[in-house]
Design an enzyme around this catalytic site. Structure first.
Site, PDB file in Angstrom:
ATOM      1  N   CYS A  42     -26.270   6.312   5.042  1.00 10.63           N
ATOM      2  CA  CYS A  42     -25.451   6.165   3.837  1.00 10.63           C
ATOM      3  C   CYS A  42     -26.317   6.190   2.579  1.00 10.63           C
ATOM      4  CB  CYS A  42     -24.658   4.861   3.894  1.00 10.63           C
ATOM      5  SG  CYS A  42     -23.635   4.570   2.449  1.00 10.63           S
ATOM      6  N   CYS A  88     -25.626  -1.575  -1.583  1.00  8.33           N
ATOM      7  CA  CYS A  88     -24.580  -2.257  -0.821  1.00  8.33           C
ATOM      8  C   CYS A  88     -25.138  -3.504  -0.137  1.00  8.33           C
ATOM      9  CB  CYS A  88     -24.029  -1.297   0.230  1.00  8.33           C
ATOM     10  SG  CYS A  88     -22.833  -2.033   1.354  1.00  8.33           S
ATOM     11  N   CYS A  96     -18.625   4.732   6.525  1.00  8.75           N
ATOM     12  CA  CYS A  96     -18.485   3.272   6.590  1.00  8.75           C
ATOM     13  C   CYS A  96     -17.440   2.909   7.632  1.00  8.75           C
ATOM     14  CB  CYS A  96     -18.112   2.724   5.209  1.00  8.75           C
ATOM     15  SG  CYS A  96     -18.447   0.961   5.014  1.00  8.75           S
ATOM     16  N   LYS A 132       0.831  -1.207   0.000  1.00  7.78           N
ATOM     17  CA  LYS A 132       0.000   0.000   0.000  1.00  7.78           C
ATOM     18  C   LYS A 132       0.862   1.250   0.000  1.00  7.78           C
ATOM     19  CE  LYS A 132      -0.941   2.354   3.412  1.00  7.78           C
ATOM     20  NZ  LYS A 132      -1.314   2.957   4.727  1.00  7.78           N
ATOM     21  N   CYS A 164     -24.912   2.955   8.271  1.00  7.68           N
ATOM     22  CA  CYS A 164     -25.677   2.489   7.107  1.00  7.68           C
ATOM     23  C   CYS A 164     -27.004   3.223   6.960  1.00  7.68           C
ATOM     24  CB  CYS A 164     -25.922   0.980   7.201  1.00  7.68           C
ATOM     25  SG  CYS A 164     -24.409  -0.010   7.168  1.00  7.68           S
TER      26      CYS A 164
END
Length: 230
Positions: free
Chosen positions: A199, A205, A189, A119, A196
């Protein structure tokens, strides 16, 4: 949900920690150090440590001339700061000996540095060298991609997630993927008790469509914060 660009990563992430007036090689070195410090550490803490390091003099040679004790004081309280003192010092020795105080120009070579993983390497190439080599996948990107079903299956590691995402995601958006998803993971998230119910993506999702996840949790904010915090 990320249009405001007001998550901690937007103002204190790796792209915001360097001396913009520094020479290219020093700028790249500071990118690397900021990413090394960011592991297991909040952006606010990393940014504060980078501010202290830059005031002290964040160059390869100056860090080599700095004692471990002082370096530790400068980067505390980043996560695993004692180990990172060693990683940074060893990295500086390698950079001075093999790269003329610059950072390596490839993912493979960057990954050989102490305490550096894929990363960090891909982000170093993107931010430092301005070369797109892959998606920088951290815990936020790994978690969110699996919740969204973007990996096709539940991948076990960030590196597996990177390979899965790159197999279908258009290369033109690889560079912004990390920044957008990290901020989304910081604000909406969340690792624990994701929001949620607030969101805008929940209908698409798999995780968000679960009624149990859409129920507001005790103590959760009632709505997504705007830029002014309302």
């Amino acid at each position: 949900m990320r249009a405001q660009r007001d998550a901690p990563v937007d103002s204190m992430g790796a792209e915001k920690c360097m001396d913009q007036d520094a020479s290219p090689e020093v700028h790249r070195f500071q990118v690397l150090v900021s990413l090394m410090l960011s592991s297991q550490t909040k952006d606010q803490v990393t940014h504060a440590a980078m501010t202290k390091l830059r005031s002290h003099g964040l160059t390869v040679e100056n860090i080599l001339d700095t004692s471990d004790e002082v370096l530790g004081q400068l980067i505390y309280p980043v996560g695993f700061w004692k180990k990172k003192v060693g990683y940074i010092k060893k990295t500086c020795e390698i950079l001075k000996k093999s790269y003329d105080c610059d950072i390596p120009p490839s993912v493979q070579e960057i990954c050989k540095l102490p305490g550096v993983g894929p990363k960090m390497a891909h982000l170093c190439m993107d931010i430092g060298w301005r070369k797109l080599t892959g998606i920088g996948v951290d815990t936020h990107v790994h978690r969110i991609s699996n919740r969204l079903g973007w990996t096709g299956r539940n991948t076990k590691t960030p590196e597996e997630t990177r390979v899965a995402l790159e197999s279908w995601m258009p290369e033109k958006i690889w560079s912004e993927t990390n920044l957008l998803l990290v901020g989304f993971g910081q604000q909406i998230c969340l690792p624990v008790r994701p929001r949620c119910a607030e969101c805008l993506n929940s209908a698409l999702c798999p995780y968000g469509r679960n009624p149990a996840n859409r129920s507001p949790k005790k103590g959760s904010p009632s709505k997504i914060p705007t830029k002014n915090g309302s």
